[in-house]
Enzyme design. Sequence first.
Site, short mmCIF file in Angstrom:
data_model
loop_
_atom_site.label_atom_id
_atom_site.label_comp_id
_atom_site.label_asym_id
_atom_site.label_seq_id
_atom_site.Cartn_x
_atom_site.Cartn_y
_atom_site.Cartn_z
N GLY A 42 0.82 -1.20 0.00
CA GLY A 42 0.00 0.00 0.00
C GLY A 42 0.86 1.25 0.00
N GLU A 43 0.19 2.41 -0.01
CA GLU A 43 0.90 3.67 0.00
C GLU A 43 0.11 4.69 0.81
OE1 GLU A 43 0.64 6.13 -3.69
OE2 GLU A 43 -0.16 4.27 -4.54
N GLY A 44 0.81 5.69 1.29
CA GLY A 44 0.18 6.75 2.05
C GLY A 44 1.19 7.85 2.31
N PHE A 46 3.97 10.14 1.65
CA PHE A 46 4.98 10.06 0.59
C PHE A 46 5.74 8.75 0.63
CE2 PHE A 46 7.70 10.84 4.00
CZ PHE A 46 7.53 12.10 4.57
N ALA A 47 5.17 7.72 1.24
CA ALA A 47 5.85 6.43 1.36
C ALA A 47 5.05 5.33 0.68
CB ALA A 47 6.08 6.07 2.82
N CYS A 49 4.77 0.96 0.74
CA CYS A 49 5.07 -0.14 1.65
C CYS A 49 5.06 -1.47 0.88
CB CYS A 49 4.07 -0.19 2.80
SG CYS A 49 4.58 -1.22 4.18
N ASP A 158 -3.56 10.84 14.44
CA ASP A 158 -4.21 10.35 13.22
C ASP A 158 -4.76 8.94 13.43
OD1 ASP A 158 -5.14 10.64 10.63
OD2 ASP A 158 -3.31 9.92 9.70
#
EC number: 2.7.11.21
Length: 615
Positions: A42-44, A46-47, A49, A158
């Site tokens: 996945g992504e979120g 600016f990274a 995974c 968050d």
Amino acid sequence: MQHVLRTRGNSAQDKNKKHVPNVPPIIYDDMQVPYEKGAFLGEGGFAHCFEFRKLDCNDRLAVKVVPKVILLKSTAREKLTREVEIHRQLSHRNIVQFHHFFEDSQNVYFTLELCSKNSLMELNKQRGPLTEHEARFYTIQVAEGVKHLHNLQIIHRDLKLGNLFLNEHLQVKIGDFGLATFCEKNEKKMTRGGTPNYIAPEVLNETGHAFEVDIWAIGCILYVLLFGSPPFESRRVQETYVRIKNNDYVVPENASPTANRLIRSLLDPVPDRRPTAEAVLLDQFFKTTIEPTYPPVHQQLHKEQDVKYFAPINPVLPHVEEPISPIYQEVANEETSEIRRFVKTEQASSFGDELSQLQAQISHILQNVVASKNKSSTRFGLNHSPEATPIFWVSQWVHFPNHGIGYRLCENSSGMLFNDNTQMKVNSAGNQLTFVDENNTEQFYTMNDQVPMNLQTKINIFSNVQSYMNTHLEADTHLEAEDQCVNKVPPLRNFARLPTIQNWFETKSAVIFHLSNGTVQINFLDHVKMVLCPLLKSVTFIEENKRVSTFTFANILTNSCPKKYLSRIEYAQAKIKLLRPTNNQEHVVYVDSPCRPTTSNTAHGAPLASSRYLA
């Protein structure tokens, strides 16, 4: 992906998302230990995974990858430094474990504990509202993790379902510390950020915030778990903010008094009136005892039967129930007082609608992707969507014509659909039994309960079916290698509602199952499984070698998918219509079956399943 509010840096973040990291197949840490790249997770922010395998010990880890080009700006470097500084000092059973941090010429990497069961967001998409017992189970773990953070003077800022990950034992793990910060006593932070549905009013009002914003988020999380959607959700983000500022929400009437009181205290608009994380753990909601509405049956099963039926399914790895902490033990003890009750489940009238929805989704895919079937696909690494992989699928099955079909799900729970349309299922630990009668009413029992005499025959049949699967069928173990996990934890009780087989049939090419959670599974004779989930809008392929590929329907429409899978999707379109219920349809249907059931005079009949249908 949920919208994330930030008053500064929105445009930069959008640009950062364009920086897809160039990740080599093998990376090396600062001790020259090699890691082999696996699936995209996945992504979120600016990274991105990925799953990686540490080659010196075969451990499987999640690796967060940040391209160095993003870190040219000082604000991005400071953010990443703070995230690593906070996360690397944390060690708690309800927080994703940080392992290591290193870099190469192109990227920065940090290795994390791999959470194989996605997050509470995926669970919410699949299940919708949970029972209060289930919501307690998950929420108490979130509160435990938050208590640990606050004791270390850390605010997460968050907390939301998508950042609450689940391991193979459904243990909650708080992750993603990109917005986390240190906070001294009596200090107020002024940064305006968070996720709209979970953001606290003091953040929106910019009056300064502290630890209470995490408590507010726990209230939103509990609300979503109990009722299916966030308390302040609306179609427009600005309207959501107005509702939050006005404390404009409604607790449904079906909430228990203790749940109602806890939600209102967590969502108090005045931060100082909200409870601390420690006080949350002591709330009456987590200690509520519901008197059983079903009186104990005095006719008790023989002890030998109890032990035989409720014994662990896997005799090689006996299950040991151990309390994780005193507060977990209290919730576990409360379980036995609530478990003996009848619950009227939803009728199967929605099954036809679910199947129609799935058929429409597949038709739309095939109509729009057919033109691209012949083009080669070389970018499937980032097109995989593991977060959309279903939690449950059928890993083993066997049919006894005189009694029904027995099956095992991927996480080792098992069930049986009897010929009289009743159901029986047991959780993976083997200590919780559910019986569903012909009127779709559920009866719950634990290992210590006295089971009615009229269920003894079915319990014996079910036990024999389980024994047959243990002895004769190839075990479809978890796709992750649990014996290679770095940090073993005692198994927690599985409170996710287990799906059941509602309908099934065989063809000359495959076996098709329709599960009560809407999932359609097709086991092909070449040992490939295809799992279609209308709720997650995804399709998962499980190869004979246990390799898993998951594609969202939107992803397929945009990028196509390997040609070898499209023909199977076409096959599914043709067969799903045969699962749709009719007025007089029984659960079990046979179409072109090469092994049509026959009458048998033996005790349990000859099983019609064989290992050719099993992974």
